[in-house]
Design a protein around this motif. Structure first.
Motif, PDB file in Angstrom:
ATOM      1  N   LEU A  68     -14.280   6.218   2.908  1.00 31.31           N
ATOM      2  CA  LEU A  68     -15.095   6.308   4.126  1.00 31.31           C
ATOM      3  C   LEU A  68     -15.475   7.757   4.419  1.00 31.31           C
ATOM      4  CD1 LEU A  68     -13.361   3.827   6.625  1.00 31.31           C
ATOM      5  CD2 LEU A  68     -15.455   3.469   5.314  1.00 31.31           C
ATOM      6  N   LYS A  69     -14.520   8.648   4.268  1.00 31.51           N
ATOM      7  CA  LYS A  69     -14.777  10.069   4.540  1.00 31.51           C
ATOM      8  C   LYS A  69     -15.858  10.615   3.606  1.00 31.51           C
ATOM      9  CE  LYS A  69     -12.406  14.559   4.776  1.00 31.51           C
ATOM     10  NZ  LYS A  69     -13.245  15.265   3.778  1.00 31.51           N
ATOM     11  N   LEU A  70     -15.735  10.319   2.320  1.00 33.83           N
ATOM     12  CA  LEU A  70     -16.725  10.805   1.362  1.00 33.83           C
ATOM     13  C   LEU A  70     -18.102  10.195   1.622  1.00 33.83           C
ATOM     14  CD1 LEU A  70     -14.597  10.694  -1.923  1.00 33.83           C
ATOM     15  CD2 LEU A  70     -15.318  12.729  -0.643  1.00 33.83           C
ATOM     16  N   SER A  71     -18.125   8.897   1.973  1.00 37.61           N
ATOM     17  CA  SER A  71     -19.399   8.225   2.240  1.00 37.61           C
ATOM     18  C   SER A  71     -20.090   8.819   3.457  1.00 37.61           C
ATOM     19  CB  SER A  71     -19.157   6.723   2.449  1.00 37.61           C
ATOM     20  OG  SER A  71     -18.628   6.130   1.291  1.00 37.61           O
ATOM     21  N   LEU A  72     -19.317   9.102   4.499  1.00 36.41           N
ATOM     22  CA  LEU A  72     -19.900   9.680   5.712  1.00 36.41           C
ATOM     23  C   LEU A  72     -20.424  11.085   5.453  1.00 36.41           C
ATOM     24  CD1 LEU A  72     -20.556   9.539   8.691  1.00 36.41           C
ATOM     25  CD2 LEU A  72     -18.209  10.252   9.203  1.00 36.41           C
ATOM     26  N   GLU A  73     -19.668  11.895   4.718  1.00 36.69           N
ATOM     27  CA  GLU A  73     -20.115  13.241   4.417  1.00 36.69           C
ATOM     28  C   GLU A  73     -21.398  13.212   3.570  1.00 36.69           C
ATOM     29  OE1 GLU A  73     -16.700  14.945   2.560  1.00 36.69           O
ATOM     30  OE2 GLU A  73     -15.833  15.650   4.457  1.00 36.69           O
ATOM     31  N   SER A  74     -21.443  12.278   2.626  1.00 37.32           N
ATOM     32  CA  SER A  74     -22.659  12.130   1.806  1.00 37.32           C
ATOM     33  C   SER A  74     -23.844  11.717   2.665  1.00 37.32           C
ATOM     34  CB  SER A  74     -22.402  11.117   0.694  1.00 37.32           C
ATOM     35  OG  SER A  74     -23.566  10.893  -0.064  1.00 37.32           O
ATOM     36  N   TYR A  75     -23.610  10.825   3.598  1.00 37.24           N
ATOM     37  CA  TYR A  75     -24.677  10.346   4.493  1.00 37.24           C
ATOM     38  C   TYR A  75     -25.169  11.502   5.376  1.00 37.24           C
ATOM     39  CZ  TYR A  75     -27.055   7.418   7.939  1.00 37.24           C
ATOM     40  OH  TYR A  75     -27.984   6.834   8.768  1.00 37.24           O
ATOM     41  N   MET A  76     -24.235  12.323   5.847  1.00 34.93           N
ATOM     42  CA  MET A  76     -24.614  13.482   6.659  1.00 34.93           C
ATOM     43  C   MET A  76     -25.474  14.468   5.861  1.00 34.93           C
ATOM     44  SD  MET A  76     -21.055  14.292   8.653  1.00 34.93           S
ATOM     45  CE  MET A  76     -20.516  13.339  10.083  1.00 34.93           C
ATOM     46  N   MET A  90       0.830  -1.206   0.000  1.00 37.85           N
ATOM     47  CA  MET A  90       0.000   0.000   0.000  1.00 37.85           C
ATOM     48  C   MET A  90       0.865   1.258   0.000  1.00 37.85           C
ATOM     49  SD  MET A  90      -2.938  -0.974   2.783  1.00 37.85           S
ATOM     50  CE  MET A  90      -3.867  -2.497   2.663  1.00 37.85           C
ATOM     51  N   LYS A  91       1.990   1.192   0.692  1.00 33.22           N
ATOM     52  CA  LYS A  91       2.874   2.357   0.774  1.00 33.22           C
ATOM     53  C   LYS A  91       3.438   2.731  -0.587  1.00 33.22           C
ATOM     54  CE  LYS A  91       5.865   2.193   4.160  1.00 33.22           C
ATOM     55  NZ  LYS A  91       6.842   1.612   5.122  1.00 33.22           N
ATOM     56  N   ASP A  92       3.465   1.756  -1.497  1.00 33.69           N
ATOM     57  CA  ASP A  92       4.026   2.002  -2.827  1.00 33.69           C
ATOM     58  C   ASP A  92       2.956   2.263  -3.885  1.00 33.69           C
ATOM     59  OD1 ASP A  92       6.593   1.587  -1.835  1.00 33.69           O
ATOM     60  OD2 ASP A  92       6.492  -0.584  -2.179  1.00 33.69           O
ATOM     61  N   ARG A  93       1.704   2.451  -3.439  1.00 35.54           N
ATOM     62  CA  ARG A  93       0.631   2.715  -4.387  1.00 35.54           C
ATOM     63  C   ARG A  93       0.887   4.017  -5.147  1.00 35.54           C
ATOM     64  NH1 ARG A  93      -4.618   1.977  -0.448  1.00 35.54           N
ATOM     65  NH2 ARG A  93      -4.906  -0.291  -0.628  1.00 35.54           N
ATOM     66  N   SER A  94       0.479   4.046  -6.404  1.00 35.67           N
ATOM     67  CA  SER A  94       0.506   5.299  -7.145  1.00 35.67           C
ATOM     68  C   SER A  94      -0.763   6.074  -6.812  1.00 35.67           C
ATOM     69  CB  SER A  94       0.583   5.015  -8.651  1.00 35.67           C
ATOM     70  OG  SER A  94      -0.521   4.249  -9.071  1.00 35.67           O
ATOM     71  N   GLY A  95      -0.656   7.384  -6.809  1.00 37.12           N
ATOM     72  CA  GLY A  95      -1.812   8.192  -6.439  1.00 37.12           C
ATOM     73  C   GLY A  95      -2.040   8.160  -4.934  1.00 37.12           C
ATOM     74  N   THR A  96      -3.303   8.162  -4.520  1.00 35.41           N
ATOM     75  CA  THR A  96      -3.593   8.133  -3.094  1.00 35.41           C
ATOM     76  C   THR A  96      -3.231   6.779  -2.490  1.00 35.41           C
ATOM     77  OG1 THR A  96      -5.317   8.360  -1.394  1.00 35.41           O
ATOM     78  CG2 THR A  96      -5.989   7.469  -3.536  1.00 35.41           C
ATOM     79  N   ARG A  97      -2.632   6.812  -1.305  1.00 35.72           N
ATOM     80  CA  ARG A  97      -2.272   5.569  -0.630  1.00 35.72           C
ATOM     81  C   ARG A  97      -3.327   5.168   0.386  1.00 35.72           C
ATOM     82  NH1 ARG A  97       3.718   6.451   1.527  1.00 35.72           N
ATOM     83  NH2 ARG A  97       2.729   8.339   2.351  1.00 35.72           N
ATOM     84  N   THR A  98      -4.343   6.003   0.558  1.00 33.07           N
ATOM     85  CA  THR A  98      -5.390   5.734   1.559  1.00 33.07           C
ATOM     86  C   THR A  98      -6.760   5.733   0.875  1.00 33.07           C
ATOM     87  OG1 THR A  98      -5.491   8.107   2.095  1.00 33.07           O
ATOM     88  CG2 THR A  98      -4.050   6.719   3.452  1.00 33.07           C
ATOM     89  N   SER A  99      -6.898   4.949  -0.177  1.00 31.72           N
ATOM     90  CA  SER A  99      -8.126   4.983  -0.976  1.00 31.72           C
ATOM     91  C   SER A  99      -9.365   4.593  -0.176  1.00 31.72           C
ATOM     92  CB  SER A  99      -7.978   4.066  -2.198  1.00 31.72           C
ATOM     93  OG  SER A  99      -7.663   2.743  -1.785  1.00 31.72           O
ATOM     94  N   PHE A 100      -9.240   3.600   0.711  1.00 32.29           N
ATOM     95  CA  PHE A 100     -10.407   3.175   1.473  1.00 32.29           C
ATOM     96  C   PHE A 100     -10.791   4.209   2.531  1.00 32.29           C
ATOM     97  CE2 PHE A 100     -12.375   0.688   4.995  1.00 32.29           C
ATOM     98  CZ  PHE A 100     -13.537   0.343   4.318  1.00 32.29           C
ATOM     99  N   ILE A 101      -9.811   4.751   3.221  1.00 36.75           N
ATOM    100  CA  ILE A 101     -10.092   5.788   4.222  1.00 36.75           C
ATOM    101  C   ILE A 101     -10.713   7.009   3.555  1.00 36.75           C
ATOM    102  CG2 ILE A 101      -9.093   7.263   6.002  1.00 36.75           C
ATOM    103  CD1 ILE A 101      -9.088   4.264   6.639  1.00 36.75           C
TER     104      ILE A 101
END
Length: 279
Positions: free
Chosen positions: A267-275, A253-264
Motif C-alpha cells: 500500500l505504501k509503495l502504491s500510494l507513493e507511486s500514485y503521488m 502472519m507473525k511467523d512469516r519469513s521476510g517482511t511480515r507486513t507485505s500488504f501494508i
C-alpha cells in the motif's frame, strides 16, 4: 461462462429476494439450496458441452467460480440441517446448541482442513501448483487423498475444487454461528446499505486481515476502543467476504519469513507511486 463477479452478483440478488420473502431461516436455506443446486447443474451442462478454450480458463473456473457456487450450496445445506435440528429458539439450551455446533466446526477444521499442505497453499494465495490442483485428470493418488476422491465427477471436478468449496463453506458457517451466539454484537453491523452492494474486496483474505489488524493496532477506529472481532465484522459486512478465524491467520502472519507486513508495504509503495504520477 459468466465472470465470477457477475455470477456472485446474481446469487446475492437471489439471496436478498429470498430473505425478503421469508423470515424463516429453514425455508430460506431450503430455497437457496434448491436454487444453487440448479445453478451448479446448469453450469455443469455448459462445461460438458462447450469445454474450455484454454487451460488458464479451466484453472480459473475450478479454483474460483465452481467453489463459490458449491461452497454456498454446502453452507445453505448445513444451515438447513442446523436450524431444523435446533431444539428451541432462545435461552440457555439455544445458546448451548449453537456453541456445540461451533465446537464441531472447529474440530472438523482442525481434523480435516487446516493441517493439509493444500490448505496452506490455498490460504497463502499461491498459484504455482494451480495446474496440478485445478486441471481435470491430474489427481495424484500418492498424496493419500480422502475416499471422497472416488465419488467426484471426473468431467466436472478436479477433487481440489471441492476442497476449496469446503473452506468457503466453513468460513460462512463460522460467521453464521458466531452471529447466532453473539446476536447483540453483530445485529447492527449486519444491516447493509444499498450503496455498498457493488463494493468487493479483490485481493487475498490475508491482505484484508493484515489491514484490519493494522487499523486496530494503530487505534484509529473509535480510538482503539472497539474489539478486533467487531472491526472484522464491519469489513466482512462491507466487502461481503467471510474471513473465518482471523486470529489464527494473524498468528501465521507473525511467523512469516521476510517482511511480515507485505500488504501494508505494498500500500505504501502504491500510494507513493500514485503521488509521483500526479506531479
Amino acid at each position: 461462462m459468466k465472470s465470477l463477479n457477475v455470477l456472485l452478483s446474481e446469487i446475492r440478488l437471489k439471496q436478498e429476494r429470498v430473505s425478503q420473502e421469508t423470515s424463516d431461516p429453514i425455508e430460506e436455506a431450503y430455497q437457496m439450496t434448491l436454487y444453487l443446486t440448479g445453478i451448479l447443474q446448469e453450469v455443469r451442462e455448459r462445461i460438458l458441452k462447450n469445454g474450455f478454450a484454454a487451460a488458464d480458463q479451466e484453472v480459473q473456473f475450478f479454483r474460483y467460480i465452481k467453489p463459490q457456487i458449491l461452497g454456498q450450496l454446502m453452507y445453505y445445506n448445513k444451515v438447513f440441517r442446523i436450524e431444523a435440528a435446533c431444539p428451541v429458539h432462545e435461552g440457555k439450551l439455544y445458546h448451548k446448541f449453537f456453541m456445540g455446533q461451533l465446537q464441531e466446526l472447529k474440530q472438523e477444521f482442525k481434523d480435516y482442513v487446516c493441517g493439509s499442505d493444500f490448505y496452506r497453499y490455498y490460504r497463502s494465495g499461491r498459484n504455482d501448483r494451480d495446474a496440478e490442483y485445478f486441471l481435470r485428470g491430474r489427481i495424484n493418488f500418492s498424496d493419500g487423498l480422502s475416499n471422497f476422491v472416488f465419488e467426484v465427477d471426473p468431467q466436472f471436478s478436479t477433487y481440489y475444487d471441492s476442497r476449496v468449496a469446503r473452506i468457503i463453506a466453513n468460513d460462512l458457517i463460522y460467521v453464521y454461528l458466531t452471529r447466532k451466539i453473539n446476536p447483540d454484537e453483530s445485529s447492527e453491523l449486519l444491516q447493509q446499505s444499498d450503496a455498498a452492494k457493488e463494493i468487493c474486496w479483490t485481493d487475498s483474505k490475508n491482505a484484508l486481515i493484515e489491514l484490519i489488524y493494522a487499523l486496530h493496532a494503530s487505534g484509529v477506529i473509535s480510538h482503539g476502543k472497539i474489539g478486533i472481532r467487531k472491526v472484522s465484522l464491519v469489513f466482512q459486512l462491507l466487502f461481503r467476504i467471510p474471513l473465518g478465524d482471523i486470529h489464527h491467520s494473524f498468528h501465521r502472519m507473525k511467523d512469516r519469513s521476510g517482511t511480515r507486513t507485505s500488504f501494508i508495504d505494498h500500500l505504501k509503495l502504491s500510494l507513493e507511486s500514485y503521488m509521483d504520477r500526479g506531479l
